[in-house]
Write a protein that holds these residues in place. Structure first.
Motif, mmCIF file in Angstrom:
data_model
loop_
_atom_site.group_PDB
_atom_site.id
_atom_site.type_symbol
_atom_site.label_atom_id
_atom_site.label_comp_id
_atom_site.label_asym_id
_atom_site.label_seq_id
_atom_site.Cartn_x
_atom_site.Cartn_y
_atom_site.Cartn_z
ATOM 1 N N LEU A 171 0.719 -28.132 0.096
ATOM 2 C CA LEU A 171 0.367 -29.410 -0.349
ATOM 3 C C LEU A 171 -0.628 -29.927 0.503
ATOM 4 C CD1 LEU A 171 3.486 -30.961 -1.913
ATOM 5 C CD2 LEU A 171 1.414 -30.862 -2.858
ATOM 6 N N LEU A 172 -0.512 -29.829 1.967
ATOM 7 C CA LEU A 172 -1.405 -30.478 2.833
ATOM 8 C C LEU A 172 -2.820 -30.377 2.523
ATOM 9 C CD1 LEU A 172 -1.949 -32.038 5.334
ATOM 10 C CD2 LEU A 172 -1.646 -29.999 6.730
ATOM 11 N N PRO A 173 -3.325 -28.845 2.475
ATOM 12 C CA PRO A 173 -4.590 -29.065 2.066
ATOM 13 C C PRO A 173 -5.229 -29.434 0.729
ATOM 14 C CG PRO A 173 -3.716 -26.676 2.138
ATOM 15 C CD PRO A 173 -2.899 -27.575 2.771
ATOM 16 N N VAL A 174 -4.308 -29.478 -0.137
ATOM 17 C CA VAL A 174 -4.661 -29.928 -1.481
ATOM 18 C C VAL A 174 -4.773 -31.379 -1.308
ATOM 19 C CG1 VAL A 174 -3.974 -30.475 -3.716
ATOM 20 C CG2 VAL A 174 -3.728 -28.018 -3.037
ATOM 21 N N SER A 175 -3.950 -32.066 -0.489
ATOM 22 C CA SER A 175 -3.714 -33.437 -0.469
ATOM 23 C C SER A 175 -5.047 -34.194 0.240
ATOM 24 C CB SER A 175 -2.758 -33.949 0.480
ATOM 25 O OG SER A 175 -1.282 -33.560 -0.011
ATOM 26 N N VAL A 176 -5.307 -33.375 1.196
ATOM 27 C CA VAL A 176 -6.730 -33.452 2.023
ATOM 28 C C VAL A 176 -7.766 -33.432 1.084
ATOM 29 C CG1 VAL A 176 -8.162 -32.909 4.166
ATOM 30 C CG2 VAL A 176 -5.701 -32.981 4.373
ATOM 31 N N VAL A 177 -7.993 -32.363 0.342
ATOM 32 C CA VAL A 177 -9.240 -32.081 -0.560
ATOM 33 C C VAL A 177 -9.212 -33.340 -1.439
ATOM 34 C CG1 VAL A 177 -10.130 -30.833 -2.476
ATOM 35 C CG2 VAL A 177 -9.299 -29.487 -0.335
ATOM 36 N N ALA A 178 -8.055 -33.961 -2.035
ATOM 37 C CA ALA A 178 -8.007 -35.075 -2.915
ATOM 38 C C ALA A 178 -8.543 -36.309 -2.318
ATOM 39 C CB ALA A 178 -6.563 -35.222 -3.610
ATOM 40 N N LEU A 179 -8.234 -36.369 -1.010
ATOM 41 C CA LEU A 179 -8.607 -37.683 -0.491
ATOM 42 C C LEU A 179 -9.975 -37.908 -0.276
ATOM 43 C CD1 LEU A 179 -6.107 -37.713 2.844
ATOM 44 C CD2 LEU A 179 -6.221 -39.261 0.527
ATOM 45 N N GLY A 180 -10.747 -36.670 -0.451
ATOM 46 C CA GLY A 180 -12.273 -36.759 -0.590
ATOM 47 C C GLY A 180 -13.070 -37.584 -1.305
ATOM 48 N N GLY A 181 -12.014 -37.680 -2.678
ATOM 49 C CA GLY A 181 -12.493 -38.638 -3.773
ATOM 50 C C GLY A 181 -12.923 -39.984 -3.304
ATOM 51 N N LEU A 220 -13.844 -27.505 3.415
ATOM 52 C CA LEU A 220 -14.982 -27.168 2.494
ATOM 53 C C LEU A 220 -14.634 -27.815 1.053
ATOM 54 C CD1 LEU A 220 -15.805 -23.497 3.198
ATOM 55 C CD2 LEU A 220 -16.953 -25.506 4.044
ATOM 56 N N GLY A 221 -13.395 -27.895 0.709
ATOM 57 C CA GLY A 221 -12.995 -28.387 -0.373
ATOM 58 C C GLY A 221 -13.280 -29.961 -0.175
ATOM 59 N N PHE A 222 -12.640 -30.489 0.851
ATOM 60 C CA PHE A 222 -12.801 -32.247 1.101
ATOM 61 C C PHE A 222 -14.268 -32.484 0.985
ATOM 62 C CE2 PHE A 222 -13.811 -35.338 4.080
ATOM 63 C CZ PHE A 222 -13.105 -36.312 3.738
ATOM 64 N N VAL A 223 -15.159 -31.622 1.643
ATOM 65 C CA VAL A 223 -16.527 -32.030 1.713
ATOM 66 C C VAL A 223 -17.391 -31.910 0.270
ATOM 67 C CG1 VAL A 223 -18.756 -31.313 2.189
ATOM 68 C CG2 VAL A 223 -16.978 -31.318 3.862
ATOM 69 N N ALA A 224 -16.775 -30.819 -0.657
ATOM 70 C CA ALA A 224 -17.261 -30.852 -1.996
ATOM 71 C C ALA A 224 -16.901 -31.939 -2.872
ATOM 72 C CB ALA A 224 -16.662 -29.476 -2.466
ATOM 73 N N ALA A 253 -18.185 -37.240 -5.460
ATOM 74 C CA ALA A 253 -17.904 -38.885 -5.592
ATOM 75 C C ALA A 253 -19.197 -39.738 -5.035
ATOM 76 C CB ALA A 253 -16.678 -39.160 -4.671
ATOM 77 N N THR A 254 -19.775 -39.176 -3.841
ATOM 78 C CA THR A 254 -20.667 -39.707 -3.386
ATOM 79 C C THR A 254 -22.103 -40.108 -4.162
ATOM 80 O OG1 THR A 254 -19.956 -39.452 -1.223
ATOM 81 C CG2 THR A 254 -22.179 -39.892 -1.400
ATOM 82 N N PHE A 255 -22.580 -38.440 -4.558
ATOM 83 C CA PHE A 255 -23.710 -38.534 -5.182
ATOM 84 C C PHE A 255 -23.958 -38.391 -6.650
ATOM 85 C CE2 PHE A 255 -24.064 -36.210 -0.880
ATOM 86 C CZ PHE A 255 -24.906 -37.119 -0.369
ATOM 87 N N LEU A 256 -22.786 -38.612 -7.448
ATOM 88 C CA LEU A 256 -22.407 -38.572 -8.630
ATOM 89 C C LEU A 256 -21.821 -39.864 -9.144
ATOM 90 C CD1 LEU A 256 -21.935 -34.915 -9.601
ATOM 91 C CD2 LEU A 256 -24.004 -36.122 -9.753
ATOM 92 N N PRO A 257 -22.155 -41.035 -9.135
ATOM 93 C CA PRO A 257 -21.484 -42.315 -9.385
ATOM 94 C C PRO A 257 -20.579 -42.519 -10.585
ATOM 95 C CG PRO A 257 -23.904 -42.809 -8.641
ATOM 96 C CD PRO A 257 -23.937 -41.330 -8.948
ATOM 97 N N ALA A 258 -20.858 -41.730 -11.425
ATOM 98 C CA ALA A 258 -20.091 -41.429 -12.841
ATOM 99 C C ALA A 258 -18.660 -41.040 -12.208
ATOM 100 C CB ALA A 258 -20.707 -40.777 -13.687
ATOM 101 N N LEU A 259 -18.657 -40.214 -11.303
ATOM 102 C CA LEU A 259 -17.494 -39.327 -11.020
ATOM 103 C C LEU A 259 -16.481 -40.381 -9.872
ATOM 104 C CD1 LEU A 259 -18.425 -35.617 -10.655
ATOM 105 C CD2 LEU A 259 -17.331 -37.080 -12.515
ATOM 106 N N ARG A 260 -17.206 -41.460 -9.477
ATOM 107 C CA ARG A 260 -16.425 -42.410 -8.511
ATOM 108 C C ARG A 260 -14.972 -42.700 -8.983
ATOM 109 N NH1 ARG A 260 -16.675 -42.415 -2.924
ATOM 110 N NH2 ARG A 260 -16.014 -44.350 -2.339
ATOM 111 N N PRO A 261 -14.653 -43.112 -10.160
ATOM 112 C CA PRO A 261 -13.261 -43.491 -10.667
ATOM 113 C C PRO A 261 -12.572 -42.447 -10.705
ATOM 114 C CG PRO A 261 -15.149 -44.497 -11.987
ATOM 115 C CD PRO A 261 -15.889 -43.572 -11.310
ATOM 116 N N ALA A 262 -12.947 -41.131 -11.173
ATOM 117 C CA ALA A 262 -12.135 -40.059 -10.825
ATOM 118 C C ALA A 262 -11.615 -39.795 -9.609
ATOM 119 C CB ALA A 262 -12.706 -39.006 -11.712
ATOM 120 N N GLY A 263 -12.761 -39.820 -8.878
ATOM 121 C CA GLY A 263 -12.559 -39.490 -7.472
ATOM 122 C C GLY A 263 -11.304 -40.457 -6.640
#
Length: 328
Positions: A65-75, A249-253, A258-268
């Motif tokens: 869960l920890l890595p998954v949680s951190v990756v999701a926080l990247g949104g 790497l998942g967090f960065v991805a 979320a940074t460069f595709l504004p349409a995905l920001r709400p989902a992020g």
């Protein structure tokens, strides 16, 4: 005539933690006002009182869960901020890691801590707690007991930091960005950094997460360097390769999307909120991992060394943040 053991009482006693553990975990996820600190405290309380009948399962689930949680926080992050923080802190990060490892070696001699155990505690304090310990343990040839001692000491201090850091931050009048920076530099594990900053405020969370993840990247070069030293000390032989922290790497991805595709920001942002709830559950599961046996396994010398090193790092970084020596 043989006496039989009273089964009903044993069965009832065992059913208490069997019911409480999943019920408390569900509450941590479902109730929005359950803080990371409360979730951790609940896990510890259950582990030390009724016990954890699902120890192997909860440990495995927490690791996943920890890595998954951190990756999701990247949104909710801005990748440009992440890159800026990582690049700006290279010099201080190098100096602070080197100083922590050197101080750890000195404290280990004073406390008469075995060299491999001391190395694990030092690298866990310098970089990112359990992840760094797991990467370095095979490199230095640490056995299961030595690794458990280091992890136990770091776990105890992580639990304390999650509760103490926000109190000290408010008492010192730290703004959210300053607290996030201090937490990332002074707390061992990523999970506790995110938990402490999550309780402090959204800006603290953003800064703390980015700084800690940038610092975690140093696992690879530090582990390779320690492996080289260990191999030379043993007179040759292959050192184990460092295990890269792939979740970064998942967090960065996710942050990049979320940074460069504004349409995905709400989902992020939705993903980030789910990541925060998952992190609360993770800390509950981490708390369940503390057992009486784990407490006994951490010797007085190793614990004294770990506490002294942690206090030195936390105090020095707080002073550096407050005086502006270290800033974003």
């Amino acid at each position: 005539m043989e006496r039989s053991t009273p089964e009903p009482r044993t069965s009832s006693a065992r059913s208490i933690p069997s019911f409480l553990v999943p019920a408390a975990g569900l509450a941590c996820v479902a109730i929005p006002h359950v803080s990371p600190a409360l979730a951790l405290a609940a896990g510890v309380a259950l582990a030390l009182s009724t016990g954890n009948p699902y120890a192997a399962t909860t440990r495995a689930l927490a690791r996943r869960l920890l890595p998954v949680s951190v990756v999701a926080l990247g949104g909710a992050m801005d990748l440009r901020v992440v890159a800026h923080v990582g690049a700006r802190g290279v010099g201080y990060t190098f100096v602070s890691i080197a100083a922590c490892l050197a101080l750890g070696a000195l404290l280990a001699r004073a406390a008469h801590v075995e060299a491999r155990t001391a190395a694990l505690i030092s690298v866990g304090t310098a970089i990112c707690g359990g992840s760094a310990i797991a990467a370095v343990a095979p490199v230095v040839g640490a056995d299961e007991h030595e690794t458990s001692i280091a992890l136990g000491a770091v776990f105890l201090l992580n639990s304390a930091a999650l509760l103490v850091f926000p109190l000290v931050g408010h008492a010192a009048g730290l703004a959210e960005p300053a607290f996030g920076l201090w937490a990332a530099l002074g707390i061992h594990d990523t999970s506790s950094v995110v938990g402490a900053t999550l309780a402090y405020g959204p800006q603290a969370l953003a800064v703390g997460t980015t700084v800690k993840l940038a610092r975690a990247l140093w696992i690879v070069p530090v582990t390779l360097a320690i492996g080289l030293v260990a191999r030379r000390a043993r007179g040759g032989g292959a050192a184990s390769a460092a295990r890269p922290p792939w979740f970064i790497l998942g967090f960065v991805a996710v942050a990049a999307l979320a940074t460069f595709l504004p349409a995905l920001r709400p989902a992020g942002l939705l993903a980030a909120e789910a990541g925060r709830r998952a992190l609360v559950l993770t800390l509950f599961l981490v708390g369940l991992g503390l057992s009486r046996q784990a407490l006994r396994s951490v010797g007085a010398g190793a614990l004294a060394m770990a506490v002294a090193l942690w206090l030195a790092v936390a105090t020095a970084t707080l002073a550096a943040v407050r005086t502006g020596l270290v800033h974003l």
